[in-house]
Design an enzyme around this catalytic site. Sequence first.
Site, mmCIF file in Angstrom:
data_model
loop_
_atom_site.group_PDB
_atom_site.id
_atom_site.type_symbol
_atom_site.label_atom_id
_atom_site.label_comp_id
_atom_site.label_asym_id
_atom_site.label_seq_id
_atom_site.Cartn_x
_atom_site.Cartn_y
_atom_site.Cartn_z
ATOM 1 N N GLU A 1 -7.037 -7.577 -0.435
ATOM 2 C CA GLU A 1 -7.571 -7.386 0.698
ATOM 3 C C GLU A 1 -8.996 -7.087 0.760
ATOM 4 O OE1 GLU A 1 -5.424 -5.218 3.685
ATOM 5 O OE2 GLU A 1 -3.499 -5.668 3.003
ATOM 6 N N GLU B 1 0.759 -1.189 0.038
ATOM 7 C CA GLU B 1 -0.210 -0.016 -0.085
ATOM 8 C C GLU B 1 0.771 1.473 0.087
ATOM 9 O OE1 GLU B 1 -2.684 -0.279 3.143
ATOM 10 O OE2 GLU B 1 -4.167 -1.316 1.997
HETATM 11 C C1 GAL Z 1 -4.450 -2.541 5.058
HETATM 12 C C2 GAL Z 1 -3.066 -3.243 5.350
HETATM 13 C C3 GAL Z 1 -3.236 -4.442 6.079
HETATM 14 C C4 GAL Z 1 -3.991 -4.296 7.259
HETATM 15 C C5 GAL Z 1 -5.327 -3.799 6.852
HETATM 16 C C6 GAL Z 1 -6.247 -3.630 8.262
HETATM 17 O O1 GAL Z 1 -4.392 -1.248 4.925
HETATM 18 O O2 GAL Z 1 -2.389 -3.421 3.954
HETATM 19 O O3 GAL Z 1 -1.954 -5.007 6.475
HETATM 20 O O4 GAL Z 1 -3.063 -3.507 8.333
HETATM 21 O O5 GAL Z 1 -5.210 -2.500 6.420
HETATM 22 O O6 GAL Z 1 -6.301 -4.370 8.861
#
Ligand code: GAL
Length: 786
Positions: free
Chosen positions: A270, A201
């Site tokens: 994600e 990110e």
């Molecule tokens: C994203 C990040 C993950 C985790 C998630 C929140 O922005 O890439 O590693 O932190 O947020 O759980």
Amino acid sequence: MSIYTIVLLFLFHSRKRKFYITTMVSLSFILCCVLVSSCAYATIVSHDGRAITIDGHRRVLLSGSIHYPRSTTEMWPDLIKKGKEGGLDAIETYVFWNAHEPTHRQYDFSGNLDLIRFLKTIQNEGMYGVLRIGPYVCAEWNYGGFPVWLHNMPGMEFRTTNTAFMNEMQNFTTIIVEMVKKEKLFASQGGPIILAQIENEYGNVIGSYGEAGKAYIQWCANMANSLDVGVPWIMCQQDDAPQPMLNTCNGYYCDNFSPNNPNTPKMWTENWTGWYKNWGGKDPHRTTEDVAFAVARFFQKEGTFQNYYMYHGGTNFDRTAGGPYITTTYDYDAPLDEFGNLNQPKYGHLKQLHDVLHAMEKTLTYGNISTVDFGNLVTATVYQTEERSSCFIGNVNETSDAKINFQGTFYDVPAWSVSILPDCKTETYNTAKINTQTSVMVKKANEAENEPSTLKWSWRPENIDSVLLKGKGESTMRQLFDQKVVSNDESDYLWYMTTVNLKEQDPVLGKNMSLRINSTAHVLHAFVNGQHIGNYRVENGKFHYVFEQDAKFNPGANVITLLSITVGLPNYGAFFENVPAGITGPVFIIGRNGDETIVKDLSTHKWSYKTGLSGFENQLFSSESPSTWSAPLGSEPVVVDLLGLGKGTAWINGNNIGRYWPAFLSDIDGDNTLVLFEEIGGNPSLVNFQTIGVGSVCANVYEKNVLELSCNGKPISAIKFASFGNPGGDCGSFEKGTCEASNNAAAILTQECVGKEKCPIDVSEDKFGAAECGALAKRLAVEAIC
Ligand code: GAL
């Protein structure tokens, strides 16, 4: 002449072009194989604008995040197997730099840090792996995965074109890649890993790094490429990802995401199944319907790779939680709960979705796509190949249900839902209609034989007197230092101590005196001349504060002793590594004499520092005298309930299970010891051990579905309620409705299910008899006791 040129010449002289092109590809592949030495089962992972291709076939890929250090090695096979049974193709994990390189150039891959063993477990289950090396990972992990020694190297700046940083990042990334290559774990070598990730990110923060940020991300791409892993590299949330990096989306919804290159498939790394928890915060919850909606919508809109973050969240053991203020539990409301149990109905409803999507793989990845707009945010998408059509009907309106006529048939599509029609005629799945059981988890008291209901405790005070009175630490500096710099983050605890000599006539001396501390310590305890004058716990987010407390100072030597405590270092944001930790100062003695205020700044005094507490140093947690108990009977996960306590650390059999919070332990057998370090006071008499398992299961399922009732490996002991028709109420309070099937549903289910671990039920009139419900859709409601 090389084999390659011979093949090319051959191709040129041939009229059967197509055949020879194929031959060339496979021959050159064989050549590659010879070069990488072994490739008996090598898999070619590539991509086009539509999908990831595996051995030339476009794929619908469903993946789930399980982080190896957040569970125990014994749990891995079961968690991964449950992922496969839940309809996943792949397991994703980050790699945790600070865990593997706790000290510069000293590595640890033991126990639950055995990355290779974890990847082999994925391979043994016949699944794919997605390896997100980072090595910055965020992940609510302490310091985002960066080792704190890295911060303390001279001239260091993180995540930019800083030579010292790039050297260390490249060193660690290379070590991981080489380890994985050595074990032949990349798909190109016959292993399970189909994708690798560099950075994490960075696009969210790149703006803060100016031109250097752009150069850095280019460097990351080149560095990753040079490692030659033979599978595509991804960069998440990086909409300027340099080719050939694939940029991917993270978030609750990614249906509107489009990658920065027409040759990059639409991928979602994600999909947040819930959220993480902060100390003092609520237990996060994301509804099953909404997760399913987001996934189905993504596939409706040409997505082809989707990963759940998290599929199993697990536990932040020891001091791995970041934040600040991330809790020890990292349950995440994921499809598998912290203990590895199925979180129903999330697990089951998503499993059904995966099955439907997999069955449509070919149409979704090769079909022509057309959409029909019905207005009011309702659209149908048709995927069509020569053999078959598959359709989605999406209703993105949050409040109004839709009834639409699609290709001559009427469909009810509830608000904020997606219906899937694998043959464009029959709705086999709707994201808002759950046809899976809900499991009600219960914690039960320890049932070990001869186990007294309360634990026996012995205790020792943390012996701080010698430190406090002498005010002497391991190092001395004429400055107030950041806690990370002094302690390398080897402990949550850092003592700051100074001695102030006040002359009899010093104007600061008087009756009305105080100590004022500018601090960023998450918890602060202050002592003057060995007396505890007060403590402060900072509210989440308000980390810069002034603590002031009345104190008595005497002429002569006065010892000020401050204990600074961190509760996880930050893990997110531009320059998060420089967020101060500890007592940053200034520190003042304040004297008030009538109208006059006299301020004595102690910031440049000689400060003495000591990291840690003596109980930790003397390994009190592995001593013989703490509370001992017998292991609970059975195989269900065990949790420790630290009711009645304040804040501290817990150890089981010498293993640090984290800052206080219930945690799972898998290998508890025989006599076990629990040690607690309690920081602010509390009463351990209520602390107890419990097992966690399914207490009852409920379902409320539409007809023409097969419901599988299951008590998670235990037999179903009774059917408390069952009704086929239009039952009302919720789990625990179901009631019969106005129409009811002719056969006794409870009697049928009692006969078929009681005593069995799993029980598939055909929800239909065939089974339960006719029910005169008119136009109402019929449902089966059932509550079973485990
Ligand atoms: C994203 C990040 C993950 C985790 C998630 C929140 O922005 O890439 O590693 O932190 O947020 O759980």
